[in-house]
Design a protein around this motif. Structure first.
Motif, PDB file in Angstrom:
ATOM      1  N   TYR A   7       0.834  -1.202   0.000  1.00 58.09           N
ATOM      2  CA  TYR A   7       0.000   0.000   0.000  1.00 58.09           C
ATOM      3  C   TYR A   7       0.868   1.251   0.000  1.00 58.09           C
ATOM      4  N   GLU A  13      -2.748   9.161  -5.809  1.00 61.18           N
ATOM      5  CA  GLU A  13      -3.787   8.474  -5.036  1.00 61.18           C
ATOM      6  C   GLU A  13      -3.212   7.774  -3.801  1.00 61.18           C
ATOM      7  N   HIS A  14      -2.068   8.248  -3.337  1.00 59.10           N
ATOM      8  CA  HIS A  14      -1.393   7.680  -2.161  1.00 59.10           C
ATOM      9  C   HIS A  14      -2.327   7.630  -0.952  1.00 59.10           C
ATOM     10  N   SER A  17      -4.970   5.000  -1.133  1.00 58.18           N
ATOM     11  CA  SER A  17      -4.400   3.686  -0.846  1.00 58.18           C
ATOM     12  C   SER A  17      -4.283   3.450   0.656  1.00 58.18           C
ATOM     13  N   THR A  20      -7.660   2.554   1.986  1.00 57.47           N
ATOM     14  CA  THR A  20      -8.002   1.190   1.608  1.00 57.47           C
ATOM     15  C   THR A  20      -7.256   0.189   2.475  1.00 57.47           C
ATOM     16  N   ALA A  21      -5.948   0.411   2.659  1.00 56.65           N
ATOM     17  CA  ALA A  21      -5.132  -0.523   3.437  1.00 56.65           C
ATOM     18  C   ALA A  21      -5.603  -0.613   4.880  1.00 56.65           C
ATOM     19  N   LEU A  94      -2.618  -3.078  -2.921  1.00 56.26           N
ATOM     20  CA  LEU A  94      -3.641  -2.054  -2.706  1.00 56.26           C
ATOM     21  C   LEU A  94      -3.098  -0.692  -3.135  1.00 56.26           C
ATOM     22  N   LEU A  95      -2.547  -0.656  -4.322  1.00 55.05           N
ATOM     23  CA  LEU A  95      -1.864   0.532  -4.838  1.00 55.05           C
ATOM     24  C   LEU A  95      -2.674   1.107  -5.987  1.00 55.05           C
ATOM     25  N   HIS A  96      -3.205   2.302  -5.800  1.00 53.28           N
ATOM     26  CA  HIS A  96      -4.032   2.927  -6.824  1.00 53.28           C
ATOM     27  C   HIS A  96      -3.172   3.775  -7.754  1.00 53.28           C
ATOM     28  N   GLY A 100       1.612   0.966  -9.582  1.00 52.75           N
ATOM     29  CA  GLY A 100       0.910   0.098  -8.644  1.00 52.75           C
ATOM     30  C   GLY A 100      -0.288  -0.581  -9.265  1.00 52.75           C
ATOM     31  N   GLU A 101      -1.125   0.211  -9.909  1.00 54.23           N
ATOM     32  CA  GLU A 101      -2.336  -0.323 -10.533  1.00 54.23           C
ATOM     33  C   GLU A 101      -2.135  -0.529 -12.033  1.00 54.23           C
ATOM     34  N   GLY A 312     -11.635   1.220  -4.934  1.00 52.15           N
ATOM     35  CA  GLY A 312     -11.384   1.491  -3.530  1.00 52.15           C
ATOM     36  C   GLY A 312     -12.080   0.487  -2.620  1.00 52.15           C
TER      37      GLY A 312
END
Length: 357
Positions: A7, A13-14, A17, A20-21, A94-96, A100-101, A312
């Protein structure tokens, strides 16, 4: 099983993330799994928090300061101490957004032969790019609004020509979007020429490629899709937000935000949206999960908006709630299902002739 929760990340979008984490870590069953939270800073430095205790972690402890000065040395330590552990394992990226994504972390996990939740390298890269999504959805015969692609080079070389082309296409009122960002970051709603020009300048601060789309008058409807070879679509849902432009603030900081699940739309429209969601999911080679967003236009037609390969999972996120309202799947049970899909995909890869796994 060892579960690595990745994450943070380097994208805008840090913070999303982190939210979410925090929710996922709280829901994971630490009696059943060994959970290893791994934080990636805005500078790309990796830090393992070690094995998560049974009582879990607080959100305040999710962003540790690393003793490493760069990504390479920090990743080397995580590879040596966490990813090299012997036993069954799976990763939850869980990286947006970018890094990451977009298939980058997925590629690393493929090299390490670690199964992971969510889409593979190809589908992750394609779904993050709104331009590629539009192209492939169009080939699949899925209806979309009119759009144009503008790159930084084109804009710098022929600004007047670009503006003329966009106006001739009738893209006002419309939206200017960075091609590879989510959470409405860098997006502008434009009603006239001046706003369009300003919106392009703003979006180019975030991405070198833009998507300019004609506005669809109507409502935005979302569908959660889950599965590998036989994906299933949830009941459609809708955010009731009361704003013309559902921007970052409206998504994450609006206390009046409400969900309507199932969305109050005609049964025929709901059926078409669910079927189109699966068609889009398959057209983009998705696996594991994705959220597919549509517009239900005032003209009665359904238009694809976008596909989010890592929706998310915060307490106010639509994806997990749509599944709970569809078939009763709880948040914790949903995570277990997604882990099962990751392992299923890994087994399918290993069964192929010539597989090195």
């Amino acid at each position: 099983m060892m579960i690595y929760v990745l994450y943070g990340g380097q994208s805008p979008e840090h913070e999303v993330s982190l939210k979410t984490a925090a929710t996922v870590l709280k829901a994971l069953n630490t009696q059943k799994h060994e959970v290893y939270p791994i934080y990636i800073s805005r500078e790309g430095v990796w830090t393992s928090l070690g094995k998560m205790p049974v009582e879990g972690l607080s959100a305040a402890n999710l962003t540790p300061v690393s003793r490493h000065a760069n990504a390479a040395s920090s990743l080397g330590e995580v590879l040596a101490t966490e990813f090299s552990l012997v036993g069954e394992k799976v990763a939850l990226p869980l990286l947006h957004g970018a890094n990451g994504e977009d298939g980058t972390v997925q590629g690393l996990l493929e090299l390490l032969a670690i199964p992971y939740v969510g889409n593979g390298v190809l589908s992750a890269a394609m779904t993050l790019d709104k331009d590629v999504t539009h192209r492939l959805a169009g080939l699949a015969g899925i209806r979309q609004t009119a759009y144009e692609i503008v790159t930084r080079r084109q804009w710098e070389e022929d600004r007047a020509g670009i503006m003329s082309r966009l106006e001739k296409r009738g893209l006002l009122p419309g939206y200017v979007k960075p091609a590879t960002l989510g959470s409405s970051i860098g997006i502008s709603r434009c009603e006239d020429r001046d706003a369009l020009e300003a919106g392009i300048e703003e979006a180019l601060r975030h991405d070198a490629k833009l998507v300019i789309e004609r506005e669809v008058l109507g409502r935005e409807i979302q569908v959660a899709v889950m599965g590998n070879d036989q994906p299933q679509a949830s009941l459609p849902g809708e955010f009731l937000h009361g704003v013309k432009f559902f921007d970052f603030h409206a998504k994450y900081a609006n206390p009046k935000l409400q969900m309507s699940i199932p969305a109050e739309i005609p049964p025929a429209a709901a059926k078409e949206i669910r079927e189109s969601a699966i068609r889009a999911y398959e057209a983009l080679c998705c696996s594991g999960l994705a959220r597919v967003d549509f517009f239900f236009g005032d003209d009665g037609l359904i238009y694809l908006n976008e596909i989010n390969a890592l929706p998310g999972f915060t307490g106010t996120s639509m994806y997990p709630v749509m599944w709970e309202r569809t078939d009763g799947t709880t948040y914790a049970a949903l995570i277990e299902k997604l882990i099962d899909y990751a392992l299923e995909r890994k087994r399918a890869q290993a069964s192929l002739n010539g597989s090195i796994r």
